[in-house]
Write a protein that holds these residues in place. Structure first.
Motif, PDB file in Angstrom:
ATOM      1  N   HIS A 136       0.550  -0.785   0.438  1.00 11.36           N
ATOM      2  CA  HIS A 136       0.305  -0.154  -0.102  1.00 11.36           C
ATOM      3  C   HIS A 136       1.031   1.172  -0.162  1.00 11.36           C
ATOM      4  O   HIS A 136       0.270   2.626  -0.534  1.00 11.36           O
ATOM      5  CB  HIS A 136      -0.798   0.016   0.925  1.00 11.36           C
ATOM      6  CG  HIS A 136      -2.176  -0.958   0.543  1.00 11.36           C
ATOM      7  ND1 HIS A 136      -2.289  -1.678   2.032  1.00 11.36           N
ATOM      8  CD2 HIS A 136      -3.215  -1.069   0.124  1.00 11.36           C
ATOM      9  CE1 HIS A 136      -3.298  -2.823   1.389  1.00 11.36           C
ATOM     10  NE2 HIS A 136      -3.516  -1.794   0.623  1.00 11.36           N
ATOM     11  N   TRP A 137       1.917   1.112   0.583  1.00 12.28           N
ATOM     12  CA  TRP A 137       2.888   2.389   0.270  1.00 12.28           C
ATOM     13  C   TRP A 137       3.232   2.596  -1.125  1.00 12.28           C
ATOM     14  O   TRP A 137       3.236   4.212  -1.750  1.00 12.28           O
ATOM     15  CB  TRP A 137       3.969   1.953   1.029  1.00 12.28           C
ATOM     16  CG  TRP A 137       5.325   3.409   1.423  1.00 12.28           C
ATOM     17  CD1 TRP A 137       6.881   3.389   1.266  1.00 12.28           C
ATOM     18  CD2 TRP A 137       4.824   4.730   2.107  1.00 12.28           C
ATOM     19  NE1 TRP A 137       6.833   4.417   0.495  1.00 12.28           N
ATOM     20  CE2 TRP A 137       6.269   5.328   1.671  1.00 12.28           C
ATOM     21  CE3 TRP A 137       4.332   4.894   2.532  1.00 12.28           C
ATOM     22  CZ2 TRP A 137       6.474   6.618   1.980  1.00 12.28           C
ATOM     23  CZ3 TRP A 137       4.288   6.565   3.422  1.00 12.28           C
ATOM     24  CH2 TRP A 137       4.824   6.976   2.958  1.00 12.28           C
ATOM     25  N   GLN A 138       3.436   1.566  -1.273  1.00 12.53           N
ATOM     26  CA  GLN A 138       3.866   1.814  -2.856  1.00 12.53           C
ATOM     27  C   GLN A 138       3.016   2.080  -3.896  1.00 12.53           C
ATOM     28  O   GLN A 138       2.737   2.695  -4.656  1.00 12.53           O
ATOM     29  CB  GLN A 138       4.620   0.734  -3.642  1.00 12.53           C
ATOM     30  CG  GLN A 138       6.136   0.159  -3.164  1.00 12.53           C
ATOM     31  CD  GLN A 138       5.846  -1.230  -3.538  1.00 12.53           C
ATOM     32  OE1 GLN A 138       5.463  -2.255  -3.748  1.00 12.53           O
ATOM     33  NE2 GLN A 138       7.724  -1.856  -3.151  1.00 12.53           N
ATOM     34  N   ARG A 139       1.664   1.408  -3.377  1.00 10.84           N
ATOM     35  CA  ARG A 139       0.083   1.887  -4.425  1.00 10.84           C
ATOM     36  C   ARG A 139       0.242   3.852  -4.049  1.00 10.84           C
ATOM     37  O   ARG A 139      -0.474   4.185  -4.840  1.00 10.84           O
ATOM     38  CB  ARG A 139      -0.306   1.311  -3.853  1.00 10.84           C
ATOM     39  CG  ARG A 139      -2.130   1.402  -4.713  1.00 10.84           C
ATOM     40  CD  ARG A 139      -2.918   0.763  -4.187  1.00 10.84           C
ATOM     41  NE  ARG A 139      -2.949  -0.557  -4.471  1.00 10.84           N
ATOM     42  CZ  ARG A 139      -3.626  -1.157  -3.978  1.00 10.84           C
ATOM     43  NH1 ARG A 139      -4.660  -1.264  -3.128  1.00 10.84           N
ATOM     44  NH2 ARG A 139      -3.133  -3.381  -3.966  1.00 10.84           N
ATOM     45  N   ARG A 140       0.388   3.706  -2.419  1.00  7.30           N
ATOM     46  CA  ARG A 140       0.046   5.309  -2.325  1.00  7.30           C
ATOM     47  C   ARG A 140       1.064   5.912  -3.506  1.00  7.30           C
ATOM     48  O   ARG A 140       0.938   7.308  -4.182  1.00  7.30           O
ATOM     49  CB  ARG A 140       0.237   5.347  -1.314  1.00  7.30           C
ATOM     50  CG  ARG A 140       0.338   6.913  -0.168  1.00  7.30           C
ATOM     51  CD  ARG A 140       0.988   6.692   0.895  1.00  7.30           C
ATOM     52  NE  ARG A 140       0.749   9.078   1.349  1.00  7.30           N
ATOM     53  CZ  ARG A 140       1.259   9.168   1.479  1.00  7.30           C
ATOM     54  NH1 ARG A 140       2.633   8.755   1.042  1.00  7.30           N
ATOM     55  NH2 ARG A 140       1.532  10.438   1.827  1.00  7.30           N
ATOM     56  N   GLY A 141       2.362   5.773  -3.494  1.00 10.60           N
ATOM     57  CA  GLY A 141       3.343   6.694  -3.460  1.00 10.60           C
ATOM     58  C   GLY A 141       2.969   6.937  -5.613  1.00 10.60           C
ATOM     59  O   GLY A 141       3.292   7.861  -6.312  1.00 10.60           O
ATOM     60  N   ARG A 142       2.553   5.558  -5.976  1.00  5.09           N
ATOM     61  CA  ARG A 142       2.007   6.070  -7.583  1.00  5.09           C
ATOM     62  C   ARG A 142       0.726   6.400  -7.902  1.00  5.09           C
ATOM     63  O   ARG A 142       0.832   7.324  -8.681  1.00  5.09           O
ATOM     64  CB  ARG A 142       2.174   4.266  -7.704  1.00  5.09           C
ATOM     65  CG  ARG A 142       2.014   4.112  -9.468  1.00  5.09           C
ATOM     66  CD  ARG A 142       1.349   2.991 -10.357  1.00  5.09           C
ATOM     67  NE  ARG A 142       0.427   2.182  -9.228  1.00  5.09           N
ATOM     68  CZ  ARG A 142       0.918   1.462  -8.592  1.00  5.09           C
ATOM     69  NH1 ARG A 142       2.247   0.284  -8.323  1.00  5.09           N
ATOM     70  NH2 ARG A 142      -0.544   0.532  -7.740  1.00  5.09           N
ATOM     71  N   GLN A 143       0.033   6.487  -7.162  1.00  2.00           N
ATOM     72  CA  GLN A 143      -1.010   7.656  -6.873  1.00  2.00           C
ATOM     73  C   GLN A 143      -1.010   8.957  -7.201  1.00  2.00           C
ATOM     74  O   GLN A 143      -1.366  10.151  -8.006  1.00  2.00           O
ATOM     75  CB  GLN A 143      -2.237   6.891  -6.420  1.00  2.00           C
ATOM     76  CG  GLN A 143      -2.960   5.356  -6.885  1.00  2.00           C
ATOM     77  CD  GLN A 143      -4.504   5.774  -5.213  1.00  2.00           C
ATOM     78  OE1 GLN A 143      -4.411   6.230  -4.253  1.00  2.00           O
ATOM     79  NE2 GLN A 143      -4.406   4.402  -5.250  1.00  2.00           N
ATOM     80  N   ILE A 144       0.490   9.544  -6.045  1.00  2.00           N
ATOM     81  CA  ILE A 144       0.285  10.380  -5.987  1.00  2.00           C
ATOM     82  C   ILE A 144       1.299  11.127  -7.239  1.00  2.00           C
ATOM     83  O   ILE A 144       1.466  12.505  -7.642  1.00  2.00           O
ATOM     84  CB  ILE A 144       1.384  10.344  -4.723  1.00  2.00           C
ATOM     85  CG1 ILE A 144       0.970  10.292  -3.659  1.00  2.00           C
ATOM     86  CG2 ILE A 144       2.478  11.959  -4.827  1.00  2.00           C
ATOM     87  CD1 ILE A 144       1.711  11.066  -1.973  1.00  2.00           C
TER      88      ILE A 144
ATOM     89  N   THR B 193      -9.463   1.621  -0.076  1.00  2.80           N
ATOM     90  CA  THR B 193      -8.359   1.200  -1.330  1.00  2.80           C
ATOM     91  C   THR B 193      -8.084  -0.618  -0.447  1.00  2.80           C
ATOM     92  O   THR B 193      -8.701  -0.623   0.880  1.00  2.80           O
ATOM     93  CB  THR B 193      -6.559   1.474  -0.106  1.00  2.80           C
ATOM     94  OG1 THR B 193      -6.682   3.074  -1.065  1.00  2.80           O
ATOM     95  CG2 THR B 193      -5.941   0.832  -1.247  1.00  2.80           C
ATOM     96  N   ARG B 194      -8.873  -1.415  -1.416  1.00  2.00           N
ATOM     97  CA  ARG B 194      -8.653  -2.704  -1.404  1.00  2.00           C
ATOM     98  C   ARG B 194      -7.485  -3.329  -0.933  1.00  2.00           C
ATOM     99  O   ARG B 194      -5.696  -3.153  -1.399  1.00  2.00           O
ATOM    100  CB  ARG B 194      -9.050  -3.069  -2.603  1.00  2.00           C
ATOM    101  CG  ARG B 194      -7.651  -3.374  -3.642  1.00  2.00           C
ATOM    102  CD  ARG B 194      -8.325  -3.688  -4.817  1.00  2.00           C
ATOM    103  NE  ARG B 194      -7.437  -3.973  -6.108  1.00  2.00           N
ATOM    104  CZ  ARG B 194      -6.813  -5.105  -6.509  1.00  2.00           C
ATOM    105  NH1 ARG B 194      -6.410  -5.840  -5.732  1.00  2.00           N
ATOM    106  NH2 ARG B 194      -5.766  -4.581  -7.078  1.00  2.00           N
ATOM    107  N   ALA B 195      -7.843  -4.567   0.015  1.00  2.00           N
ATOM    108  CA  ALA B 195      -6.792  -5.177   0.174  1.00  2.00           C
ATOM    109  C   ALA B 195      -5.816  -6.397  -0.473  1.00  2.00           C
ATOM    110  O   ALA B 195      -6.419  -6.392  -1.671  1.00  2.00           O
ATOM    111  CB  ALA B 195      -7.185  -5.996   1.680  1.00  2.00           C
ATOM    112  N   VAL B 196      -4.846  -6.488   0.142  1.00  2.00           N
ATOM    113  CA  VAL B 196      -3.918  -7.012  -1.227  1.00  2.00           C
ATOM    114  C   VAL B 196      -3.892  -8.456  -1.340  1.00  2.00           C
ATOM    115  O   VAL B 196      -4.659  -9.416  -0.515  1.00  2.00           O
ATOM    116  CB  VAL B 196      -1.957  -7.462  -0.318  1.00  2.00           C
ATOM    117  CG1 VAL B 196      -1.489  -8.254  -1.449  1.00  2.00           C
ATOM    118  CG2 VAL B 196      -1.274  -5.759  -0.288  1.00  2.00           C
ATOM    119  N   SER B 197      -4.690  -8.554  -2.760  1.00  2.00           N
ATOM    120  CA  SER B 197      -5.173  -9.854  -3.191  1.00  2.00           C
ATOM    121  C   SER B 197      -4.439 -11.408  -2.476  1.00  2.00           C
ATOM    122  O   SER B 197      -2.776 -11.379  -3.123  1.00  2.00           O
ATOM    123  CB  SER B 197      -5.605 -10.093  -4.459  1.00  2.00           C
ATOM    124  OG  SER B 197      -6.480  -8.361  -4.421  1.00  2.00           O
TER     125      SER B 197
END
Length: 366
Positions: A22-30, A45-49
């Motif tokens: 989720h830290w990587q996903r947050r940085g990508r969205q920024i 935000t959904r959980a890791v599948s």
């Protein structure tokens, strides 16, 4: 734990409130400019599948209960649902922050996800469904009556006619049997849709007040069916079938068997029956409207109107037109039949003539 509500992973470090994914996903969205803020990011935000796991974290209690109950009903019915199909619905509900599955937009799901969503919402809707609660709706789920399918009253324009039809269908369902019962009920309703359209088009008040209806409205309805038949929009069979369905259920309403919404019987003067819906009038009008030119047949040769194979609506058979070459054979057969008939004893002839009455006495008793 990760700050994302749906996630159950550990944080990646003391300084980061999120797990690594989720830290990587947050940085990508920024970087893409789509980051909604930490509060919204943590909520939707959904959980890791995981392959064989479906996370219900972050869903409202009602949505989680609907998902579990719908899954149980599908499994009870013998249907296999892969976990990733259920995950599609849960992730969509989390992203939209829906309070119930009925609020989800099916357009945001793929075909498989829409199929699962429909199954779950149907199971949740049928949970507290009863015939009494269903009979007041304009679209009935026939499962409440132990059947399959739906019964729709939405196309009937007049509210009073729609309520009368609901009461009649509710009264008729327990009296009938068969796998196509909903289809037969819908056919009768569709016949009244034709009557509703006729009242809407030809009445000054569009048929909104049943007390103002009279014999002319039934005549206009019969004439409209004849016009639609001549214009090719329906067949003669459909014309006769629609008229018989309407007359049959109007008689039920006139007898007051189904109760009206306000209590009491259906008003007997709402729709008069003294119109052109009798079988004899329908037969005559159908034969007059559809009388083709048949070579070799005329009034002199025993042709009495209608088609070459004229449907005998009264006896369920067909009456064939006689051609000129058949007269002598039929006359000879008739003479032989009369001779045999005269030679029979009087008691035998009388017994055969009285057979309907004898049968009736046997059935009804002395």
């Amino acid at each position: 734990m990760c700050a994302v509500i749906a996630c159950e992973r550990q944080r990646s470090g003391k300084a980061s409130p999120y797990c690594l994914q989720h830290w990587q996903r947050r940085g990508r969205q920024i970087r893409e400019g789509t980051f909604p803020g930490d509060e919204m990011f943590q909520a939707v935000t959904r959980a890791v599948s995981k392959t064989f796991e479906v996370s219900l974290r972050g869903l409202t209690p009602l949505v989680a209960a609907e998902v579990l109950y719908g899954l149980q009903e599908r499994v009870r019915g013998g249907t296999k649902i892969p976990p990733w199909h259920v995950r599609l619905v849960c992730e969509q509900a989390l992203a939209e922050r829906a309070s119930t599955l009925a609020d989800l937009d099916p357009a945001g799901l793929c075909k498989r996800g829409r199929r699962v969503l429909t199954a779950f919402t149907t199971a949740a809707r049928r949970l507290g469904m009863t015939p009494e609660s269903e009979r007041h709706k304009d679209v009935w789920d026939a499962t409440a009556f132990g059947l399959s399918g739906t019964i729709r009253f939405t196309e009937v324009r007049q509210p009073w006619l729609r309520e009368a039809l609901k009461a009649t269908v509710c009264e008729e369902l327990p009296r009938r049997r068969g796998s196509q019962l909903c289809h037969r009920m819908q056919n009768h309703i569709n016949a009244f849709v034709r009557l509703s359209d006729s009242l809407h088009l030809q009445c000054e008040d569009h048929g909104a007040h049943p007390a103002l209806l009279n014999r002319q409205d039934i005549v206009n309805f019969s004439n409209r069916l004849a016009f639609l038949t001549e214009s090719g929009e329906m067949s003669v069979y459909t014309w006769i079938a629609l008229a018989r369905m309407v007359r049959k259920w109007l008689e039920l309403m006139h007898r007051g068997r189904p109760p009206s919404p306000g209590g009491g019987a259906f008003p007997p003067t709402a729709i008069p029956l003294e119109g052109q819906l009798t079988c004899g009038a329908l037969r005559q009008s159908a034969h007059d409207a559809f009388k083709p030119e048949v070579p070799g047949c005329s009034e002199a040769h025993g042709y009495q109107g209608g088609d070459h194979l004229r449907p005998a609506f009264g006896n369920g058979g067909h009456q064939r037109c006689r051609h000129p070459g058949e007269e002598h054979t039929e006359q000879a057969d008739g003479a032989a039949h009369r001779q045999n008939h005269e030679s029979e004893p009087e008691s035998t002839v009388q017994d055969r003539l009285d057979s309907p009455d004898n049968t009736l006495r046997v059935v009804t008793g002395p």
